[in-house]
Motif scaffolding. Structure first.
Motif, PDB file in Angstrom:
ATOM      1  N   PHE A  75       0.801  -1.151   0.008  1.00  0.00           N
ATOM      2  CA  PHE A  75      -0.186   0.067  -0.007  1.00  0.00           C
ATOM      3  C   PHE A  75       0.830   1.094   0.058  1.00  0.00           C
ATOM      4  O   PHE A  75       0.413   2.248  -0.745  1.00  0.00           O
ATOM      5  CB  PHE A  75      -0.875  -0.167   1.190  1.00  0.00           C
ATOM      6  N   TYR A 131       1.687   2.087  -3.659  1.00  0.00           N
ATOM      7  CA  TYR A 131       0.587   2.851  -4.049  1.00  0.00           C
ATOM      8  C   TYR A 131       0.648   4.131  -3.723  1.00  0.00           C
ATOM      9  O   TYR A 131       0.394   5.171  -4.687  1.00  0.00           O
ATOM     10  CB  TYR A 131      -0.629   2.136  -3.679  1.00  0.00           C
ATOM     11  N   LEU A 185      -6.897  -2.389  -6.913  1.00  0.00           N
ATOM     12  CA  LEU A 185      -7.842  -3.432  -7.158  1.00  0.00           C
ATOM     13  C   LEU A 185      -6.878  -4.866  -6.815  1.00  0.00           C
ATOM     14  O   LEU A 185      -7.357  -5.616  -6.243  1.00  0.00           O
ATOM     15  CB  LEU A 185      -8.454  -3.200  -8.135  1.00  0.00           C
ATOM     16  N   SER A 203      -6.038  -5.354  -3.474  1.00  0.00           N
ATOM     17  CA  SER A 203      -7.056  -5.760  -2.567  1.00  0.00           C
ATOM     18  C   SER A 203      -7.039  -7.257  -2.600  1.00  0.00           C
ATOM     19  O   SER A 203      -7.522  -7.995  -1.772  1.00  0.00           O
ATOM     20  CB  SER A 203      -8.144  -4.848  -2.879  1.00  0.00           C
ATOM     21  N   ILE A 261      -6.940  -9.684   0.649  1.00  0.00           N
ATOM     22  CA  ILE A 261      -7.959 -10.677   0.873  1.00  0.00           C
ATOM     23  C   ILE A 261      -7.536 -11.976   1.083  1.00  0.00           C
ATOM     24  O   ILE A 261      -7.816 -12.582   2.151  1.00  0.00           O
ATOM     25  CB  ILE A 261      -9.173 -10.568   0.007  1.00  0.00           C
ATOM     26  N   TYR A 282     -19.764  -7.568  -4.551  1.00  0.00           N
ATOM     27  CA  TYR A 282     -18.472  -7.687  -5.466  1.00  0.00           C
ATOM     28  C   TYR A 282     -18.979  -7.513  -7.134  1.00  0.00           C
ATOM     29  O   TYR A 282     -18.347  -6.889  -7.790  1.00  0.00           O
ATOM     30  CB  TYR A 282     -17.647  -8.884  -5.394  1.00  0.00           C
ATOM     31  N   GLN A 290     -12.258   4.896  -9.142  1.00  0.00           N
ATOM     32  CA  GLN A 290     -11.633   5.211  -8.057  1.00  0.00           C
ATOM     33  C   GLN A 290     -12.744   4.491  -6.696  1.00  0.00           C
ATOM     34  O   GLN A 290     -12.218   3.895  -5.900  1.00  0.00           O
ATOM     35  CB  GLN A 290     -11.117   6.399  -7.733  1.00  0.00           C
ATOM     36  N   THR A 298     -13.054   0.993  -6.684  1.00  0.00           N
ATOM     37  CA  THR A 298     -11.766   0.429  -5.889  1.00  0.00           C
ATOM     38  C   THR A 298     -11.911   0.256  -4.379  1.00  0.00           C
ATOM     39  O   THR A 298     -11.556  -0.435  -3.745  1.00  0.00           O
ATOM     40  CB  THR A 298     -10.541   0.856  -6.377  1.00  0.00           C
ATOM     41  N   VAL A 305     -14.312  -1.963  -2.833  1.00  0.00           N
ATOM     42  CA  VAL A 305     -13.945  -3.461  -2.612  1.00  0.00           C
ATOM     43  C   VAL A 305     -13.334  -3.597  -1.433  1.00  0.00           C
ATOM     44  O   VAL A 305     -13.667  -4.606  -0.769  1.00  0.00           O
ATOM     45  CB  VAL A 305     -13.084  -3.821  -3.984  1.00  0.00           C
ATOM     46  N   TRP A 306     -12.461  -2.708  -1.001  1.00  0.00           N
ATOM     47  CA  TRP A 306     -11.713  -2.922   0.342  1.00  0.00           C
ATOM     48  C   TRP A 306     -12.624  -2.927   1.378  1.00  0.00           C
ATOM     49  O   TRP A 306     -12.560  -3.731   2.247  1.00  0.00           O
ATOM     50  CB  TRP A 306     -10.783  -1.944   0.580  1.00  0.00           C
ATOM     51  N   ALA A 338     -14.756  -6.138   1.543  1.00  0.00           N
ATOM     52  CA  ALA A 338     -14.150  -7.296   2.197  1.00  0.00           C
ATOM     53  C   ALA A 338     -13.732  -7.244   3.420  1.00  0.00           C
ATOM     54  O   ALA A 338     -13.403  -8.341   4.093  1.00  0.00           O
ATOM     55  CB  ALA A 338     -12.591  -7.209   1.356  1.00  0.00           C
ATOM     56  N   ASN A 351     -12.047  -6.274  10.915  1.00  0.00           N
ATOM     57  CA  ASN A 351     -10.548  -5.522  10.677  1.00  0.00           C
ATOM     58  C   ASN A 351     -10.291  -4.093  10.415  1.00  0.00           C
ATOM     59  O   ASN A 351     -11.083  -3.665   9.621  1.00  0.00           O
ATOM     60  CB  ASN A 351     -10.009  -6.577   9.563  1.00  0.00           C
ATOM     61  N   LEU A 386      -7.832  -2.334   9.390  1.00  0.00           N
ATOM     62  CA  LEU A 386      -6.845  -2.138   8.643  1.00  0.00           C
ATOM     63  C   LEU A 386      -7.113  -1.406   7.183  1.00  0.00           C
ATOM     64  O   LEU A 386      -6.876  -0.350   6.713  1.00  0.00           O
ATOM     65  CB  LEU A 386      -5.699  -3.101   8.395  1.00  0.00           C
ATOM     66  N   PRO A 387      -8.279  -2.154   6.530  1.00  0.00           N
ATOM     67  CA  PRO A 387      -8.691  -1.709   5.044  1.00  0.00           C
ATOM     68  C   PRO A 387      -9.289  -0.239   5.224  1.00  0.00           C
ATOM     69  O   PRO A 387      -9.203   0.323   4.541  1.00  0.00           O
ATOM     70  CB  PRO A 387      -9.649  -2.806   4.867  1.00  0.00           C
ATOM     71  N   LEU A 395      -6.601   2.167   5.454  1.00  0.00           N
ATOM     72  CA  LEU A 395      -5.955   2.427   4.208  1.00  0.00           C
ATOM     73  C   LEU A 395      -6.848   3.244   3.231  1.00  0.00           C
ATOM     74  O   LEU A 395      -6.366   3.939   2.662  1.00  0.00           O
ATOM     75  CB  LEU A 395      -5.589   1.109   3.565  1.00  0.00           C
ATOM     76  N   MET A 396      -8.076   2.756   3.199  1.00  0.00           N
ATOM     77  CA  MET A 396      -9.010   3.588   2.189  1.00  0.00           C
ATOM     78  C   MET A 396      -9.123   5.075   2.771  1.00  0.00           C
ATOM     79  O   MET A 396      -9.513   5.865   1.723  1.00  0.00           O
ATOM     80  CB  MET A 396     -10.423   2.707   2.303  1.00  0.00           C
ATOM     81  N   THR A 421      -6.662   6.898   3.291  1.00  0.00           N
ATOM     82  CA  THR A 421      -5.532   7.490   2.545  1.00  0.00           C
ATOM     83  C   THR A 421      -6.082   7.354   1.127  1.00  0.00           C
ATOM     84  O   THR A 421      -5.593   8.402   0.498  1.00  0.00           O
ATOM     85  CB  THR A 421      -4.151   6.651   2.694  1.00  0.00           C
ATOM     86  N   ALA A 422      -6.613   6.398   0.513  1.00  0.00           N
ATOM     87  CA  ALA A 422      -6.873   6.104  -0.792  1.00  0.00           C
ATOM     88  C   ALA A 422      -8.113   7.344  -1.196  1.00  0.00           C
ATOM     89  O   ALA A 422      -8.019   7.975  -2.235  1.00  0.00           O
ATOM     90  CB  ALA A 422      -7.379   5.033  -1.188  1.00  0.00           C
ATOM     91  N   VAL A 440      -6.208  10.510  -1.675  1.00  0.00           N
ATOM     92  CA  VAL A 440      -5.634  10.428  -3.042  1.00  0.00           C
ATOM     93  C   VAL A 440      -6.574  10.850  -4.152  1.00  0.00           C
ATOM     94  O   VAL A 440      -6.279  11.420  -4.983  1.00  0.00           O
ATOM     95  CB  VAL A 440      -4.625   9.134  -3.247  1.00  0.00           C
TER      96      VAL A 440
END
Lengths: 502, 122
Positions: A135, A138, A179, A182, A186, B11, B42, B45, B48-49, B52, B77, B79-80, B83-84, B86-87, B90
């Protein structure tokens, strides 16, 4: 000096320089180049000492803010990443030294933003090389990409359109990459590259991992401008200002190629990404098509910068071929070509900048033999770089192609060998066309009339100033030196980079 | 088949959104529509995280005496999600840069239609 801090120092130096440039530039605009130049020199020195250290003592790992990986972010300096960092920073130092006058000439009053963005771009690129976390890679990719869009947009009237095209495609590439990460996250539950490498063999037969790796290759291929995804590159490189092009073109795509090498052969096993899934072969064949396609399109161009941009598409294809061979010789060829192409392309783009600075254009049909008298040293440097691009010994370009050809023969991939030979001929066509105009073609009547003075052109009258000519000559000499010492480079540095199991 | 759809319908929708965004980026002639497509890609994407990371019956990962710690199925969890964040930042920055470029293009060419701009670039 404490070598264990080098991995994080290289991006950090550029980060602080990106803050220092606006401060200095607000106080006195003409001084804004000096922090940038100093930071590049410092980072090049760090990379060189890091390369020496890793060759002797093995890889250096830095845990960001003391968190131990797999939880924290890890920065890894191994021979390959140190080598790529050294190439990036050394070429950048030369280009920045060159750019002082031409930035003032082409984009007046924009020096401060230009150098600040250049520092951000380099921070992103070196961070991409150093990081050991998917990450984090990225994030650095997006930093470098955003700085690159802005750098491309500082140009002539048409530059924003090219930058917009670059932005949409680059964002799509980053989204594909995210993607893919990800799906891998997973499946494995971790983002650290070494950690993924240790657990991937438990899940690598499942569909999500296959799809994830394919998407990562697709995203990095878009960033790298592999054949079908190269549409953004020629426009972006030909409409941007000379200094921005010389900064982005030699190094921007190479880092994505490095990421591809890293993920395919280090994180995943070569037997998986080149055997079970034929991804490396696909990259190789796309690179082969790109070599031919880019060379043919380069022959059709009438503008020097556009021609060099199309030739970049072809040269990235060579790196693709090296990845596609998936053998030690192919790997050596790819890494050596990253180094050689950075020097060749930087030299050629700097020459096109010199021509624009002195003649006001780089329009190929207007070249004639007065160039060899008025700009003798530039013409000589152009000939050396062109011979290197074609791939004639003893210049550097020959040897990377030589290793690729040896690898193709070893693997029995005859298609790649044919592509290498044909592309060398095509390269010869489009470079000798210009050399012929520079050295042999007599001046036309209109040109003589257009010149106010009736006397014959004087020797070296239009030569670029020494601060621009020096870097050009340095790069031209370095091509010969790299060619002569290629065996030494391969046996002392590149031998240590070959991934285990390749 | 029905179970597959029942378990993974989010999904499927997200992949459809991703492809619609790509279609808009490639086929639409107007630059604003291209930006919309880019934003869709974007967002898909990022989603999806987030999808999940979701667990049915899970809760936020904060220490609570009434929830046992030895069963990870009870916690989601984090963590995703981090992270997202941050995404998302961006993505917003990319949108800002693209709008700035579009404003600059409009000032130069007085149009946002791609064929018109390509004609005026000649």
């Amino acid at each position: 000096m404490n070598t264990s801090n080098i991995p994080v120092l290289i991006p950090a130096v550029f980060m602080f320089a990106a803050l220092a440039v606006p401060m200095v530039g607000l106080w006195k605009r003409s001084l804004s180049i000096y922090p940038a130049l100093l930071a590049s020199l410092l980072a090049a020195w760090y990379s060189a000492s890091g390369l020496m250290h890793t060759i002797e003592h093995g890889a250096v790992s830095y845990h960001l803010s003391g968190w131990v990986p797999p939880i924290g972010i890890e920065y890894v300096l191994d021979p390959l990443s140190a080598f790529i960092c050294l190439v990036i920073t050394a070429v950048t130092t030369v280009v920045l030294f060159f750019s002082r006058k031409i930035v003032k000439f082409e984009t007046p009053d924009k020096e401060m933003p230009f150098y600040a963005l250049a520092m951000l771009l380099l921070m992103g690129l070196t961070g991409m090389v150093m990081t050991g976390d998917f990450f984090n890679l990225y994030v650095f990719l997006e930093i470098s990409a955003l700085a690159g869009y802005a750098l491309v947009a500082i140009g002539d009237k048409r530059a924003p359109v090219a930058a917009f095209k670059y932005l949409t495609l680059g964002t799509a590439g980053a989204a594909f990459y995210l993607l893919g990460v990800s799906f891998i996250f997973i499946s494995t539950g971790t983002l650290n590259m070494a950690d993924v490498a240790s657990v991937i063999h438990l899940v690598d037969h499942t569909v999500p991992v296959m799809i994830g790796l394919s998407l990562i290759v697709l995203g990095t291929g878009l960033k790298m401008a592999l054949f079908p995804m190269h549409a953004w590159m020629p426009d972006a490189y030909s409409y941007a200002s000379s200094a921005a092009t010389a900064l982005i073109a030699p190094i921007g795509t190479k880092v994505s190629a490095y990421v591809l090498l890293r993920i395919m052969f280090d994180v995943f096993e070569p037997g998986y990404s080149a055997g079970e899934l034929p991804l490396a072969q696909i990259v190789g064949y796309l690179g082969a098509i790109g070599v031919i396609w880019g060379s043919i399109l380069a022959i059709c161009q009438k503008e020097l910068k556009t021609m060099l941009a199309y030739s970049s598409v072809a040269q990235v294809g060579y790196i693709g071929i090296g990845i596609g061979l998936a053998s030690p010789l192919g790997f050596i060829g790819a890494v050596l070509h990253i180094l050689n192409h950075a020097c060749m392309k930087a030299c050629l783009f700097l020459i096109s900048g010199c021509l624009r600075f002195r003649l006001g254009h780089s329009w190929i049909p207007k070249f004639e033999d007065s160039l060899r008298i008025t700009m003798p040293w530039t013409a000589v440097a152009f000939v050396v770089a062109a011979i290197s691009m074609i791939g004639l010994p003893p210049t550097a370009g020959f040897f990377s192609k030589w290793y690729l050809a040896l690898g193709s023969i070893e693997q029995g991939a005859w298609i790649f060998l044919v592509v290498l030979l044909v592309s060398s001929l095509l390269n010869a066509v489009y470079f000798f066309r210009i050399i012929e105009k520079m050295y042999i073609r007599p001046q036309s009547e209109e040109m003589i009339k257009a010149q106010e003075q009736a006397e014959s052109p004087t020797w070296g009258r239009k030569e670029a100033p020494w601060s621009m000519l020096g870097p050009v000559m340095l790069l031209a000499v370095s091509l010969l030196v790299l060619g002569v010492f290629n065996v030494w480079i391969v046996s002392n540095f590149i031998e240590f980079m070959i991934p285990i199991g390749l | 088949m029905l179970e597959l759809i029942q378990g993974h319908y989010a999904y499927f929708f997200l992949m459809l959104l991703f492809v619609i965004g790509l279609y808009a980026m490639m086929m639409k002639k107007n630059f604003m529509k291209k930006i919309m497509g880019m934003s869709m890609v974007q967002s898909a994407t990022i989603m999806v995280w987030i999808v999940a990371a979701y667990k049915h019956g899970g809760t936020v990962p904060i220490m609570d005496k009434s929830i046992p710690v030895d069963n990870p199925d009870l916690y989601i969890n984090p963590l995703p999600h981090t992270l997202m964040l941050t995404a998302i930042v961006v993505a917003v920055v990319t949108l800002g840069v693209s709008f700035a470029l579009v404003v600059s293009i409009y000032r130069n060419f007085k149009s946002l239609d791609e064929p018109t701009i390509l004609k005026r670039m000649k």
